[in-house]
Design an enzyme around this catalytic site. Structure first.
Site, PDB file in Angstrom:
ATOM      1  N   CYS A  86      -6.100   8.117  -0.292  1.00 60.80           N
ATOM      2  CA  CYS A  86      -4.934   8.973  -0.500  1.00 60.80           C
ATOM      3  C   CYS A  86      -5.071   9.783  -1.788  1.00 60.80           C
ATOM      4  CB  CYS A  86      -3.660   8.117  -0.465  1.00 60.80           C
ATOM      5  SG  CYS A  86      -2.155   9.076  -0.196  1.00 60.80           S
ATOM      6  N   HIS A 203      -4.248   4.483   4.499  1.00 63.60           N
ATOM      7  CA  HIS A 203      -4.296   3.363   3.545  1.00 63.60           C
ATOM      8  C   HIS A 203      -4.838   2.086   4.189  1.00 63.60           C
ATOM      9  CE1 HIS A 203      -2.072   5.034   0.060  1.00 63.60           C
ATOM     10  NE2 HIS A 203      -1.502   5.796   0.971  1.00 63.60           N
ATOM     11  N   GLU A 205      -5.896  -0.477   2.654  1.00 57.60           N
ATOM     12  CA  GLU A 205      -5.482  -1.636   1.851  1.00 57.60           C
ATOM     13  C   GLU A 205      -4.073  -2.126   2.226  1.00 57.60           C
ATOM     14  OE1 GLU A 205      -4.994   1.344   1.059  1.00 57.60           O
ATOM     15  OE2 GLU A 205      -3.481   1.586  -0.517  1.00 57.60           O
TER      16      GLU A 205
END
Lengths: 230, 87
Positions: A86, A203, A205
């Site tokens: 990002c 994302h 994560e």
């Protein structure tokens, strides 16, 4: 194995990246503040999401000129896997470690939702454990994720198999309606010519544990572990 | 050589071949106000800065370097610089 999570003023996904690298990947992790100048000895470097320096001027523009970016460049040139997520992707673009530029989302609005992504190449340290054509479900949250590449660069990215992810539908088909931000050619992530620097808007994560709704992001860390182990 | 103070103004605009969602949003607002004839809106940025230099030309060269290094992204933007003495 040791990973660094680079922290800029305004980063806000740094703790998420730290958590996943430590708890899911089982790596030793250090935060590295943007004023630091040495990243020697790390097996991987992650530039996390957020709003570094308030996104002022252009997203990632000020962070890309921070002292630590010279160390990120040195590590990248030395073959260390570098992942920009990002805002981290935007920073890598602004630093010239990845080619192209980011524009405001074509539909103006900030997009915060789950998307499907087609894994396009396994030839990176963050996708080697997957298969081309895999569809990953990951969240996005950005206002400037409209990737832009001039025609010559776009042709080069395609020819050199450097588009790592494209936005798609649940069946892996790309289309205008599956593209949340107007990115050219539906591109969600790319890699550099040496293939060890990867950036993407979604994302991984935030989607590496089943409790979070998707564990599809695990392919990033499984790939990283298998590459670093070699 | 004495250092003099200059004020520089940098106008940054998106290149013509780059879509401008912000400009489109502003156009929609103008249309809501009844300015239906507004066909196109492009939104840019203006950066003003003061600096010291020996003359206007060297001030301009420094600001041009700043544009390359940070103020504009050549992939999507172009810029114009104007310099005047004073602060």
């Amino acid at each position: 194995m040791r990973a660094a999570v680079v922290v800029f003023p305004g980063s806000n996904c740094d703790a998420d990246a730290y958590h996943v690298l430590e708890q899911v990947a089982g790596m030793a992790v250090d935060y590295a503040w943007h004023t630091e100048t040495d990243l020697a000895g790390y097996d991987a470097i992650v530039l996390p999401g957020g709003f570094s320096h308030g996104d002022y001027l252009r997203s990632g523009a000020v962070a890309a000129r921070a002292p630590i970016m010279a160390a990120v460049r040195t590590a990248a040139e030395g073959g260390v896997p570098v992942l920009g997520i990002c805002n981290g992707f935007q920073i890598l673009l602004e630093a010239g470690l990845l080619p192209g530029a980011m524009l405001h989302n074509a539909g103006i609005d900030f997009r915060c939702e789950w998307v499907d992504l087609r894994l396009e190449t396994t030839d990176t340290p963050f996708t080697s454990a997957g298969s081309a054509g895999n569809v990953l479900r990951l969240p996005i949250a950005h206002g400037e994720g409209n990737y832009f590449a001039p025609p010559d660069l776009l042709a080069r990215l395609r020819d050199e198999d450097r588009v790592v992810f494209r936005y798609c539908d649940a069946n892996g088909r790309t289309s205008l309606s599956a593209n949340p931000n107007g990115s050219i050619d539906g591109i969600a992530g790319i890699c550099d010519a040496a293939r060890n620097v990867v950036g993407l808007m979604p994302h991984p994560e935030r989607a590496s544990e089943p409790d979070l709704g998707s564990a599809d992001g695990r392919v990033f860390w499984e790939s990283l572990l298998s590459m670093v182990a070699k | 050589m004495t250092e003099r103070r200059f004020r520089a103004r940098v106008d940054v605009r998106l290149n013509e071949n780059v879509n401008d969602p912000q400009g489109n949003a502003v156009r929609a607002g103008l249309h809501s106000l009844g300015h239906a004839d507004v066909a196109a809106v492009r939104v840019g940025k203006m950066v003003e800065l003061t600096l010291t230099a020996t003359d206007a030309e060297s001030a301009r060269e420094r600001v041009d370097r700043m544009c390359h290094e940070l103020l504009a992204n050549p992939i999507i933007e172009s810029y114009e610089i104007s310099v005047r003495e004073g602060s």
